[in-house]
Write a protein that holds these residues in place. Structure first.
Motif, PDB file in Angstrom:
ATOM      1  N   VAL A   1       0.866  -1.192   0.000  1.00 22.54           N
ATOM      2  CA  VAL A   1       0.000   0.000   0.000  1.00 22.54           C
ATOM      3  C   VAL A   1       0.892   1.227   0.000  1.00 22.54           C
ATOM      4  O   VAL A   1       1.570   1.530   0.979  1.00 22.54           O
ATOM      5  CB  VAL A   1      -0.943  -0.002   1.215  1.00 22.54           C
ATOM      6  N   ARG A   2       0.893   1.944  -1.120  1.00 25.53           N
ATOM      7  CA  ARG A   2       1.762   3.102  -1.274  1.00 25.53           C
ATOM      8  C   ARG A   2       0.964   4.388  -1.083  1.00 25.53           C
ATOM      9  O   ARG A   2      -0.156   4.505  -1.605  1.00 25.53           O
ATOM     10  CB  ARG A   2       2.415   3.128  -2.670  1.00 25.53           C
ATOM     11  N   PRO A   3       1.507   5.366  -0.383  1.00 21.08           N
ATOM     12  CA  PRO A   3       0.774   6.621  -0.201  1.00 21.08           C
ATOM     13  C   PRO A   3       0.805   7.486  -1.462  1.00 21.08           C
ATOM     14  O   PRO A   3       1.754   7.443  -2.254  1.00 21.08           O
ATOM     15  CB  PRO A   3       1.532   7.304   0.945  1.00 21.08           C
ATOM     16  N   LEU A   4      -0.268   8.260  -1.614  1.00 20.78           N
ATOM     17  CA  LEU A   4      -0.325   9.242  -2.692  1.00 20.78           C
ATOM     18  C   LEU A   4       0.338  10.534  -2.222  1.00 20.78           C
ATOM     19  O   LEU A   4       0.304  10.866  -1.042  1.00 20.78           O
ATOM     20  CB  LEU A   4      -1.771   9.530  -3.076  1.00 20.78           C
ATOM     21  N   MET A   5       0.924  11.250  -3.152  1.00 22.38           N
ATOM     22  CA  MET A   5       1.498  12.554  -2.825  1.00 22.38           C
ATOM     23  C   MET A   5       1.258  13.498  -3.991  1.00 22.38           C
ATOM     24  O   MET A   5       1.176  13.084  -5.148  1.00 22.38           O
ATOM     25  CB  MET A   5       2.986  12.439  -2.486  1.00 22.38           C
ATOM     26  N   THR A   6       1.134  14.763  -3.679  1.00 28.40           N
ATOM     27  CA  THR A   6       0.969  15.784  -4.700  1.00 28.40           C
ATOM     28  C   THR A   6       2.344  16.281  -5.112  1.00 28.40           C
ATOM     29  O   THR A   6       3.118  16.738  -4.265  1.00 28.40           O
ATOM     30  CB  THR A   6       0.121  16.955  -4.179  1.00 28.40           C
ATOM     31  N   LEU A   7       2.645  16.157  -6.396  1.00 25.35           N
ATOM     32  CA  LEU A   7       3.889  16.664  -6.960  1.00 25.35           C
ATOM     33  C   LEU A   7       3.610  18.041  -7.549  1.00 25.35           C
ATOM     34  O   LEU A   7       2.790  18.180  -8.459  1.00 25.35           O
ATOM     35  CB  LEU A   7       4.406  15.715  -8.041  1.00 25.35           C
TER      36      LEU A   7
END
Length: 197
Positions: A31-37
């Motif tokens: 389970v990988r976290p989402l991030m805003t680039l």
């Protein structure tokens, strides 16, 4: 000094590596976290999009994408970027410099993607997006049937963001929130400050 000026963090404050290890999942966690680039485009306007955090290590935080994408054009033209990760009651903002990751790291990241995301890396094109829903479903299923195992497409690429600033925000319903901010100096050492939330 004003109420918003930073205060030097007291001795014993956890370092950025400790906090990253506490806040981010292990690299082998599926389970990988989402991030805003966030990037700055050639027009000078900021842009933002959501990407997966593939992994992180002492070098920085990694993300992977299609080399033909707008985000890659932005990062190539101006490698200074920001990443924002959100959880209930927490926020991490990473300011840093992006550079291409190694071929071996990109291969590792692809291997650890879900089957869906592996296939998406092959079919996520403007021409595929232009198809109607039924045709997208049909072509997706056909591609999956014809390719029981996948290797990275030539357009698969990855970047590592080497932090120059890390800001850990923590909320608290019983008192004021606050930020612990780390800045890296020219020698590579971190300085910690406490800021208003």
């Amino acid at each position: 000094m004003t109420a918003l000026d930073p205060v030097v963090a007291p001795p014993g404050t956890a370092g950025p590596d400790e906090l990253l290890a506490a806040w981010l999942p292990a690299n082998d966690d599926p389970v990988r976290p989402l991030m805003t680039l966030s990037t700055v485009s050639a027009s000078g306007y900021p842009d933002a999009r959501t990407v997966l955090l593939s992994e992180y290590d002492a070098t920085g935080l990694y993300f992977h994408t299609d080399s033909r994408s707008r985000k890659v054009a932005d990062v190539t033209a101006n490698p200074r970027v920001a990443l924002t990760l959100l959880w209930p009651g927490r926020q991490l903002v990473v300011q840093g410099d992006a550079s291409p990751s190694s071929a071996s790291e990109q291969a590792w990241a692809y291997e650890h993607r879900s089957r869906y995301l592996q296939q998406l890396s092959w079919l996520n094109t403007a021409s595929f997006a232009a198809l109607d829903g039924a045709e997208r479903l049909s072509q997706w299923a056909e591609f999956g049937h014809e390719h029981p195992s996948l290797t990275p497409p030539l357009t698969w690429t990855g970047f590592v963001v080497r932090p120059v600033r890390l800001t850990f925000w923590e909320g608290d319903p019983d008192t004021a929130s606050r930020r612990t901010e780390y800045r890296r100096d020219a020698a590579g050492a971190w300085t910690a400050s406490l800021l208003a939330g």
